[in-house]
Design an enzyme around this catalytic site. Structure first.
Site, PDB file in Angstrom:
ATOM      1  N   VAL A   1      31.845 -13.289  -2.460  1.00 40.20           N
ATOM      2  CA  VAL A   1      31.467 -12.269  -1.534  1.00 40.20           C
ATOM      3  C   VAL A   1      32.693 -12.014  -1.002  1.00 40.20           C
ATOM      4  O   VAL A   1      32.640 -11.092  -0.238  1.00 40.20           O
ATOM      5  CB  VAL A   1      29.614 -12.421  -1.570  1.00 40.20           C
ATOM      6  CG1 VAL A   1      29.887 -11.689  -0.394  1.00 40.20           C
ATOM      7  CG2 VAL A   1      28.627 -12.779  -2.269  1.00 40.20           C
TER       8      VAL A   1
ATOM      9  N   GLY B   1      30.766 -18.787   2.993  1.00 40.51           N
ATOM     10  CA  GLY B   1      29.569 -18.585   1.496  1.00 40.51           C
ATOM     11  C   GLY B   1      30.395 -18.171   0.762  1.00 40.51           C
ATOM     12  O   GLY B   1      31.762 -19.304   0.996  1.00 40.51           O
ATOM     13  N   ASN B   2      30.540 -17.982  -0.650  1.00 35.39           N
ATOM     14  CA  ASN B   2      31.594 -18.373  -1.475  1.00 35.39           C
ATOM     15  C   ASN B   2      32.731 -17.050  -1.553  1.00 35.39           C
ATOM     16  O   ASN B   2      32.662 -15.804  -0.482  1.00 35.39           O
ATOM     17  CB  ASN B   2      31.021 -18.386  -2.747  1.00 35.39           C
ATOM     18  CG  ASN B   2      29.917 -16.910  -2.525  1.00 35.39           C
ATOM     19  OD1 ASN B   2      30.649 -15.723  -3.443  1.00 35.39           O
ATOM     20  ND2 ASN B   2      28.784 -16.543  -3.068  1.00 35.39           N
TER      21      ASN B   2
ATOM     22  N   GLU C   1      34.915 -18.393   6.061  1.00 34.41           N
ATOM     23  CA  GLU C   1      34.729 -20.252   5.378  1.00 34.41           C
ATOM     24  C   GLU C   1      34.152 -20.714   4.239  1.00 34.41           C
ATOM     25  O   GLU C   1      32.613 -20.284   4.244  1.00 34.41           O
ATOM     26  CB  GLU C   1      33.394 -20.291   6.840  1.00 34.41           C
ATOM     27  CG  GLU C   1      34.379 -20.092   8.278  1.00 34.41           C
ATOM     28  CD  GLU C   1      35.419 -21.299   8.402  1.00 34.41           C
ATOM     29  OE1 GLU C   1      35.593 -22.176   7.420  1.00 34.41           O
ATOM     30  OE2 GLU C   1      35.926 -20.539   9.486  1.00 34.41           O
TER      31      GLU C   1
ATOM     32  N   CYS D   1      29.262 -27.697   1.557  1.00 36.15           N
ATOM     33  CA  CYS D   1      30.685 -27.874   0.705  1.00 36.15           C
ATOM     34  C   CYS D   1      31.489 -28.372   0.655  1.00 36.15           C
ATOM     35  O   CYS D   1      32.401 -28.160   0.106  1.00 36.15           O
ATOM     36  CB  CYS D   1      30.866 -25.546   2.380  1.00 36.15           C
ATOM     37  SG  CYS D   1      30.763 -27.232   4.006  1.00 36.15           S
TER      38      CYS D   1
HETATM   39  P1  NAD Z   1      24.835 -16.929   0.027  1.00 32.36           P
HETATM   40  O1  NAD Z   1      23.868 -16.742  -1.613  1.00 32.36           O
HETATM   41  O2  NAD Z   1      23.025 -17.483   0.954  1.00 32.36           O
HETATM   42  O3  NAD Z   1      25.075 -15.687   0.207  1.00 32.36           O
HETATM   43  C1  NAD Z   1      26.235 -15.941   1.803  1.00 32.36           C
HETATM   44  C2  NAD Z   1      26.001 -14.990   2.531  1.00 32.36           C
HETATM   45  O4  NAD Z   1      26.788 -13.700   1.465  1.00 32.36           O
HETATM   46  C3  NAD Z   1      24.641 -14.694   2.443  1.00 32.36           C
HETATM   47  O5  NAD Z   1      24.260 -14.352   3.456  1.00 32.36           O
HETATM   48  C4  NAD Z   1      24.756 -13.083   1.640  1.00 32.36           C
HETATM   49  O6  NAD Z   1      23.130 -11.977   1.900  1.00 32.36           O
HETATM   50  C5  NAD Z   1      25.357 -12.590   1.107  1.00 32.36           C
HETATM   51  N1  NAD Z   1      25.600 -11.216   0.189  1.00 32.36           N
HETATM   52  C6  NAD Z   1      25.352 -12.282  -1.462  1.00 32.36           C
HETATM   53  N2  NAD Z   1      25.826 -11.204  -1.496  1.00 32.36           N
HETATM   54  C7  NAD Z   1      26.769 -10.304  -1.087  1.00 32.36           C
HETATM   55  C8  NAD Z   1      27.122  -8.876  -1.358  1.00 32.36           C
HETATM   56  N3  NAD Z   1      27.595  -8.747  -2.836  1.00 32.36           N
HETATM   57  N4  NAD Z   1      27.794  -7.977  -0.108  1.00 32.36           N
HETATM   58  C9  NAD Z   1      27.796  -8.919   0.642  1.00 32.36           C
HETATM   59  N5  NAD Z   1      26.853  -9.783   1.212  1.00 32.36           N
HETATM   60  C10 NAD Z   1      26.719 -11.045   0.028  1.00 32.36           C
HETATM   61  O7  NAD Z   1      25.440 -18.860  -0.349  1.00 32.36           O
HETATM   62  P2  NAD Z   1      26.564 -18.706  -1.263  1.00 32.36           P
HETATM   63  O8  NAD Z   1      27.561 -17.411  -1.362  1.00 32.36           O
HETATM   64  O9  NAD Z   1      26.278 -19.127  -2.662  1.00 32.36           O
HETATM   65  O10 NAD Z   1      26.873 -19.884  -0.023  1.00 32.36           O
HETATM   66  C11 NAD Z   1      27.152 -21.396  -0.927  1.00 32.36           C
HETATM   67  C12 NAD Z   1      28.759 -21.047  -0.894  1.00 32.36           C
HETATM   68  O11 NAD Z   1      29.584 -21.632   0.591  1.00 32.36           O
HETATM   69  C13 NAD Z   1      29.755 -22.191  -1.667  1.00 32.36           C
HETATM   70  O12 NAD Z   1      30.492 -22.127  -1.781  1.00 32.36           O
HETATM   71  C14 NAD Z   1      29.970 -23.127  -0.105  1.00 32.36           C
HETATM   72  O13 NAD Z   1      31.178 -24.512  -0.435  1.00 32.36           O
HETATM   73  C15 NAD Z   1      29.898 -22.167   1.076  1.00 32.36           C
HETATM   74  N6  NAD Z   1      30.050 -22.990   1.842  1.00 32.36           N
HETATM   75  C16 NAD Z   1      31.185 -23.130   3.142  1.00 32.36           C
HETATM   76  C17 NAD Z   1      31.009 -23.499   4.224  1.00 32.36           C
HETATM   77  C18 NAD Z   1      31.844 -23.860   5.182  1.00 32.36           C
HETATM   78  O14 NAD Z   1      32.291 -23.886   6.447  1.00 32.36           O
HETATM   79  N7  NAD Z   1      33.036 -23.871   4.649  1.00 32.36           N
HETATM   80  C19 NAD Z   1      29.842 -24.286   4.545  1.00 32.36           C
HETATM   81  C20 NAD Z   1      28.442 -23.345   3.749  1.00 32.36           C
HETATM   82  C21 NAD Z   1      28.955 -23.555   3.032  1.00 32.36           C
END
Ligand code: NAD
Length: 485
Positions: free
Chosen positions: A200, A196-197, A218, A252
Site C-alpha cells: 500500500v 502500514g505495509n 513507516e 512492526c
Molecule cells: P492495514 O491493513 O490496517 O492498512 C493500513 C492502512 O492502509 C489502513 O488505514 C488501510 O485502510 C489503508 N489501505 C489499505 N489498502 C489500501 C489501498 N489499496 N489504498 C490506500 N490505502 C489502503 O494494516 P497493514 O498495512 O497490514 O499494517 C501492518 C504493516 O504495518 C506491517 O507491515 C507492519 O510492520 C507495519 N507497521 C509499521 C509500523 C512502523 O512504525 N514502521 C508500525 C506499525 C505497523
C-alpha cells in the site's frame, strides 16, 4: 460498543476544504493554542482508558495490560514530551555562526507545512494514529486522520471522541477502506504520513507523486535476531519470546526470525520452551495474556505459511481460523528459502535458522530487504559491532526488543523498504514542519559584497574570492583514484 460508519466519499474533499480554511485562520501559529490542543488530547486518552482497553479487546482480543503499555502510556508520553518542548522546538533558530553571513541574521523559521494526512494500521490503532497527530498539532498543522478499518471498534471510539476534545476545524477523522482512502489520496496534501505495509505504501507514494506531496512511510519487514551462544540465554529467550507473542506477534518491530549457531539451536529452543510455559502455565489458548489475529484472512495467511514450512514445528502450530487464534509457534531448522522466510510474518510464529558462523548470519540478513529493526543478543562488544557494522536496518538494538520505539529522544523509522522518515518526539514535529530559511541583509553590507554587481572586474572578483572561496587540506595521497596516480 459503537459500530464504524464509513465517511461518505463525496464528503471527503469538503472535509479537506474545511480544514484548509481552519489552517488559514492562523490559529495554529500560536504555540499556546497548540499546547491547549495537546492537553486536550492527553485528556481524551486519560478520560477514556477503560473504553480504549475494551475496544482493543474487541478488535484484537488484546490483554488490557498490553493496551496500557503499548498504547496509553506511550502515547501519553508523546503528548507530555511535545507539550513540554513545543515552545522550544517552534522557536526561530539562528543559523550557526559564520563570519561571512552573520551580519544578515540568517535564521530558520519553523513553519507548519499545512494540512496533512495520516493513514494508520490496525496493530496499534491508538498509538499509530495519535502519535502522528501529536507531531502535527505541535508543528501547527491541521490533520485528517484515517484509522484502519480493520480495527473498527477503536476507530469508532476515536471518531466519537476526537470532536469532543479537539478543534474540529483543524483535526478530523475520515473512516473507510480502499475507496475512501483512494479518494483521500486523490487530493493534494501538504504531507502524508503512511504507516502500514509496503504494497500500500507504493500506492500512497505514487498518488502523492502526482501532487509532489512529501510522504513519510513507516513500514515493516523481517526483523532478524542474531544469537551469540555466549549471551545471557535466559534473558534473551524471555525477551525474544515476549516480542513474538505480545499482540500475537502483530508488531512492526517484532523479532521476525532468529539466526542461531547450529550447535546452539537445541539449547536455545529449550530456553524458549521454558519461557513459553512460564508465560502461559495453562496454555496460550485459555490465557487472558494472549491476543488474537486481527482477521480470519490474516489468520489464513499465516496458517498457509506454517503449513508450507520445511522446518520442524517444535512448539505450537495449532491454528483456529474461525477464532482467529494461532498458538505461539516455534519452528526449527528452517531453510533460507522457506515459506516462513517469504514475507513479514506479523504473527506469533518464530522460525529458527541454524547458521554456521556469524558471517553466515550476516550474509542471510543482507540477502533480505533492510529490516525495520535488527536485534543482537550478546555480551561481546566485538560481536555486536560486527553485526551492526556490516548490515543496514531502521534500528540496531542489543539485548532488547521492541521497546526502543518508546525510548525518549530516539527516532522511529526504517531505511529503504522498511520506510522513509522518522517520528516520535521532535522527529514527529520535524516531519510536519517546513524549515523556512530567512535573513535580513543591511544595506551597508554592499560595501563588502559590492563585487557581485556588474560591471565585473578582476579586482572585485579577487576581493570576493578572498572572502568566499574555501580552501582544502592537501589532496589524499593513496586514494586509489586514477587522477592521483
Ligand atoms: P492495514 O491493513 O490496517 O492498512 C493500513 C492502512 O492502509 C489502513 O488505514 C488501510 O485502510 C489503508 N489501505 C489499505 N489498502 C489500501 C489501498 N489499496 N489504498 C490506500 N490505502 C489502503 O494494516 P497493514 O498495512 O497490514 O499494517 C501492518 C504493516 O504495518 C506491517 O507491515 C507492519 O510492520 C507495519 N507497521 C509499521 C509500523 C512502523 O512504525 N514502521 C508500525 C506499525 C505497523
Amino acid at each position: 460498543m459503537s459500530s464504524l460508519l464509513y465517511t461518505p466519499v463525496e464528503d471527503i474533499s469538503k472535509i479537506q476544504e474545511e480544514l484548509r480554511a481552519g489552517f488559514r485562520s492562523g490559529k495554529t501559529k500560536n504555540v499556546a493554542f497548540r499546547k491547549e490542543q495537546l492537553l486536550q488530547l492527553a485528556y481524551l486518552i486519560q478520560d477514556n482508558q477503560q473504553r480504549f482497553r475494551d475496544s482493543l479487546h474487541a478488535d484484537l482480543g488484546r490483554p488490557p495490560t498490553e493496551t496500557d503499555l503499548f498504547e496509553i502510556f506511550v502515547t501519553l508520553n508523546e503528548v507530555r514530551c511535545a507539550y513540554d518542548k513545543v515552545a522550544k522546538w517552534a522557536k526561530q533558530e539562528s543559523a550557526p555562526f559564520s563570519f561571512n553571513w552573520f551580519a544578515m541574521s540568517p535564521a530558520i523559521r519553523k513553519e507548519p507545512k499545512g494540512v496533512v494526512l495520516v493513514i494508520s494500521p490496525f496493530n496499534y490503532p491508538i498509538f499509530l494514529l495519535l502519535t502522528p497527530l501529536v507531531g502535527a498539532i505541535a508543528a501547527g498543522c491541521a490533520a485528517v486522520l484515517k484509522p484502519s478499518e480493520q480495527a473498527p471498534a477503536t476507530a469508532a471510539l476515536l471518531t466519537e471522541l476526537l470532536p469532543r476534545y479537539l478543534d474540529p476545524t483543524l483535526y478530523r477523522i475520515v473512516n473507510g477502506g480502499v475507496p475512501e482512502t483512494t479518494r483521500l489520496l486523490e487530493l493534494p496534501w501538504d504531507h502524508i504520513m503512511y504507516t502500514g505495509n509496503g504494497r500500500v505504501a507504493r500506492i500512497v507514494a505514487a498518488a502523492a507523486a502526482k501532487h509532489l506531496t512529501p510522504v513519510s512511510t513507516e513500514l515493516g519487514g523481517k526483523s532478524p535476531v542474531v544469537i551469540d551462544p555466549k549471551c545471557d540465554l535466559k534473558t534473551a529467550a524471555k525477551r525474544i519470546f515476549w516480542g513474538k507473542v505480545a499482540n500475537a506477534g502483530q508488531i512492526c518491530l517484532a523479532p521476525d526470525y532468529v539466526l542461531v549457531p547450529r550447535t546452539f539451536q537445541d539449547k536455545f529452543i529449550e530456553a524458549l520452551k521454558e519461557v513459553h510455559d512460564s508465560f502461559f502455565p495453562s496454555g496460550p489458548r485459555v490465557s487472558d495474556s494472549f491476543s488474537r489475529i486481527i482477521s480470519e484472512q490474516h489468520t489464513q495467511r499465516i496458517k498457509k505459511l506454517i503449513d508450507e514450512t520445511q522446518g520442524k514445528i517444535v512448539l505450537g502450530g495449532e491454528v483456529d481460523v474461525a477464532q482467529k487464534y494461532i498458538a505461539p509457534t516455534i519452528v526449527r531448522d528452517v531453510p533460507e528459502n522457506d515459506s516462513l522466510m517469504s514475507e513479514e510474518l506479523f504473527g506469533p510464529v518464530l522460525p529458527i535458522i541454524p547458521v554456521e558462523d556469524l558471517d553466515d548470519a550476516i550474509r542471510i540478513i543482507n540477502n533480505h530487504d533492510h529490516p525495520l529493526a535488527l536485534y543482537v543478543f550478546s555480551q561481546d562488544s566485538k560481536f555486536k559491532a560486527k553485526v551492526f557494522d556490516n548490515t543496514q536496518s531502521g534500528s540496531a538494538i542489543a539485548n532488547e526488543v521492541v521497546i526502543h520505539a518508546g525510548a525518549d529522544g530516539l527516532p522511529v523509522g526504517g531505511v529503504g523498504p522498511s520506510g522513509t522518515g522518522y517520528y516520535s518526539g521532535k522527529y514527529g514535529f520535524d516531519m510536519f514542519t517546513h524549515f523556512r530559511a530567512t535573513m535580513d541583509s543591511p544595506g551597508w553590507l554592499d560595501w563588502v559584497l559590492g563585487g557581485r554587481y556588474p560591471p565585473y572586474t578582476a579586482d572585485s572578483l579577487n576581493v570576493m574570492r578572498k572572502m568566499l572561496l574555501p580552501s582544502f587540506p592537501a589532496r589524499p595521497k593513496n586514494s586509489g583514484n586514477p587522477i592521483n596516480a
